[in-house]
Design an enzyme around this catalytic site. Structure first.
Site, PDB file in Angstrom:
ATOM      1  N   CYS A 160     -17.380  -8.602   3.731  1.00  0.00           N
ATOM      2  CA  CYS A 160     -16.668  -7.332   3.629  1.00  0.00           C
ATOM      3  C   CYS A 160     -15.500  -7.495   2.663  1.00  0.00           C
ATOM      4  CB  CYS A 160     -16.162  -6.889   4.996  1.00  0.00           C
ATOM      5  SG  CYS A 160     -17.490  -6.714   6.200  1.00  0.00           S
ATOM      6  N   CYS A 196     -20.240  -5.337   1.888  1.00  0.00           N
ATOM      7  CA  CYS A 196     -19.636  -4.059   2.279  1.00  0.00           C
ATOM      8  C   CYS A 196     -18.292  -3.939   1.566  1.00  0.00           C
ATOM      9  CB  CYS A 196     -19.435  -4.014   3.795  1.00  0.00           C
ATOM     10  SG  CYS A 196     -18.601  -2.513   4.385  1.00  0.00           S
ATOM     11  N   CYS A 233      -0.530  -0.457  10.272  1.00  0.00           N
ATOM     12  CA  CYS A 233      -0.935  -1.387   9.217  1.00  0.00           C
ATOM     13  C   CYS A 233       0.214  -2.236   8.710  1.00  0.00           C
ATOM     14  CB  CYS A 233      -1.572  -0.618   8.070  1.00  0.00           C
ATOM     15  SG  CYS A 233      -2.266  -1.705   6.809  1.00  0.00           S
ATOM     16  N   ARG A 292     -19.481  -3.620  16.473  1.00  0.00           N
ATOM     17  CA  ARG A 292     -18.836  -4.855  16.036  1.00  0.00           C
ATOM     18  C   ARG A 292     -17.493  -5.051  16.721  1.00  0.00           C
ATOM     19  NH1 ARG A 292     -18.671  -3.750  11.178  1.00  0.00           N
ATOM     20  NH2 ARG A 292     -20.825  -4.378  10.983  1.00  0.00           N
ATOM     21  N   CYS A 336       0.836  -1.189   0.000  1.00  0.00           N
ATOM     22  CA  CYS A 336       0.000   0.000   0.000  1.00  0.00           C
ATOM     23  C   CYS A 336       0.880   1.252   0.000  1.00  0.00           C
ATOM     24  CB  CYS A 336      -0.897  -0.028   1.230  1.00  0.00           C
ATOM     25  SG  CYS A 336      -2.080   1.322   1.260  1.00  0.00           S
ATOM     26  N   CYS A 383     -20.149   2.672   7.339  1.00  0.00           N
ATOM     27  CA  CYS A 383     -19.551   1.917   8.434  1.00  0.00           C
ATOM     28  C   CYS A 383     -18.229   2.575   8.794  1.00  0.00           C
ATOM     29  CB  CYS A 383     -19.334   0.475   7.983  1.00  0.00           C
ATOM     30  SG  CYS A 383     -18.379  -0.533   9.136  1.00  0.00           S
ATOM     31  N   CYS A 395       0.138   4.424   7.187  1.00  0.00           N
ATOM     32  CA  CYS A 395      -0.579   4.168   8.439  1.00  0.00           C
ATOM     33  C   CYS A 395       0.289   3.292   9.350  1.00  0.00           C
ATOM     34  CB  CYS A 395      -1.906   3.484   8.164  1.00  0.00           C
ATOM     35  SG  CYS A 395      -2.930   4.349   6.946  1.00  0.00           S
TER      36      CYS A 395
END
Length: 415
Positions: free
Chosen positions: A109, A142, A72, A272, A65, A202, A69
């Site tokens: 998801c 999702c 991550c 969740r 990516c 979400c 972050c």
């Protein structure tokens, strides 16, 4: 305890606690923990009975990516030895999703690493959604693809997506210490785009990154203001090879207090339990079912969860039941609101956190994304905020298991 009695009364009336009350929940002692869980459990049962919604993650594209972050494992520059692969074909993603649905998942998801999707990516995900829905009638889908450009949320909706996940992760005040390549405002904008397009928005958080109690309350109140339809609560998985690998700031007791605080602030919302529950709650996971009404089944994006059958056994042994496909996740008053494309429960002029239309999901989550992905990650290592309190549960890298099965491999998924 007057505090808990007040919070229960407010939760049953869908009234919001004050910031001081929310902070007081996080400040309760371990001796008071079961009282806190019991109180928040009354609110949870009022709106969701003993039902537990199951959600299943499919990592469409893993690793490499371009964002930074710090939490991550998929960030560019991450030394975490995770699976790395490019886009799954629609039929591959559909096959992975089918395993989760067979295990009882109501929502699938679909997560992809990256800053955000290109228009070609949106078309690709649209074909994947069609393949999943053709094979699994009635399943909710999702998408969690990072930052959205204008018009992309509408295209995903038209392709059959039911929801879009993009987590705020932490407070606006500390966001710059976690990520440098995009802003907190960018994340807010994407959630708003999803909401405006009629998708079930979400958005949740990641706890355990060194944040203070004030940061946790700030992000939960920001989520309430955004009014997403579901709120995944993730606990940092400290992957070796990431900037936050040494951040072990959680105990099972603190994790439960955080979940209770979220339930009190968002009483009638689909809360969740997402990534990191096995790492930080461990044998106390069943207690969390008294606070949340939704969990991820099986593995996460780049880490392994406990066996899917163990999840189902845990739910049954704790006296809960898996929510059926024909049951609306939302209480009736929210189902009526969200049916019109909007979400919001307003009590005394204050917006209460939303809860997914007909059972929303997603982050990631683990969530950094839909239960556990970030919206992107790059070689620039952000400095982690200094932990505000010594609440560490001890460094346990042995609890972090990299996913080696399911999507992107030749091995059967865990569901």
């Amino acid at each position: 305890m007057d505090l808990l009695n007040t919070l229960v009364e407010k939760g049953l009336r869908r009234e919001l606690p004050t910031r001081e009350e929310a902070l007081a929940v996080l400040a309760t002692s371990d001796d008071e923990l079961l009282d806190v869980v019991a109180a928040a459990g009354k609110v949870r049962r009022q709106w969701f009975g003993r039902r537990v919604k199951l959600n299943y993650l499919v990592n469409l594209k893993s690793g490499l990516c371009p964002e930074d972050c710090s939490y991550c494992s998929q960030r560019l520059g991450s030394k975490a030895e995770i699976l790395k692969y490019t886009w799954l074909k629609p039929e591959e993603a559909s096959q992975a999703a089918a395993a989760g649905v067979a295990g009882g998942a109501k929502r699938v998801c679909l997560v992809a690493s990256g800053r955000g999707p290109t228009d070609r990516d949106v078309d690709r995900v649209g074909k994947t959604i069609a393949a999943i829905k053709e094979q699994n009638e009635g399943v909710e889908v999702c998408a969690c693809l990072g930052l959205l450009s204008d018009g992309q949320a509408e295209r995903l909706r038209d392709a059959g997506a039911d929801a879009y996940n993009h987590n705020l992760n932490t407070s606006e005040a500390t966001y710059g210490a976690i990520t440098k390549t995009h802003t907190y405002a960018d994340r807010v904008d994407t959630v708003q785009k999803a909401h405006a397009a009629g998708l079930s928005a979400c958005s949740g958080l990641i706890a355990g990154m060194g944040e203070s109690d004030e940061d946790l309350v700030d992000v939960v109140y920001s989520l309430r203001e955004l009014d997403p339809d579901s709120v995944p609560v993730n606990f940092l998985i400290p992957f070796e090879g990431t900037p936050l690998a040494k951040e072990w700031n959680l105990t099972p007791q603190r994790a439960l207090r955080i979940l209770a605080m979220v339930r009190f602030v968002c009483p009638d919302v689909e809360v969740r339990l997402a990534g990191g529950r096995e790492v930080h709650l461990r044998s106390m996971q069943p207690l969390a079912l008294h606070l949340v009404n939704s969990i991820f089944l099986g593995d996460y994006l780049t880490s392994e969860g406990q066996a899917g059958q163990a999840d189902l056994d845990m739910i049954a042994d704790a006296g809960f039941e898996v929510e059926g496909a024909g049951t609306s996740t939302l209480p009736a008053h929210r189902s009526e609101v969200t049916a019109g494309g909007g979400c919001g429960s307003h009590t005394g002029g204050a917006s209460v956190c939303g809860s997914g239309a007909s059972g929303s999901a997603g982050p990631d989550s683990a969530s950094a994304g839909c239960g556990s992905a970030c919206g992107g990650c790059s070689g620039h290592e952000a400095e982690a905020p200094v932990p505000a309190q010594a609440d560490a549960g001890g460094v346990r890298p042995d609890l972090v298991a990299v996913r080696r099965r399911g999507a992107g491999t030749d091995l059967a998924p865990n569901a």
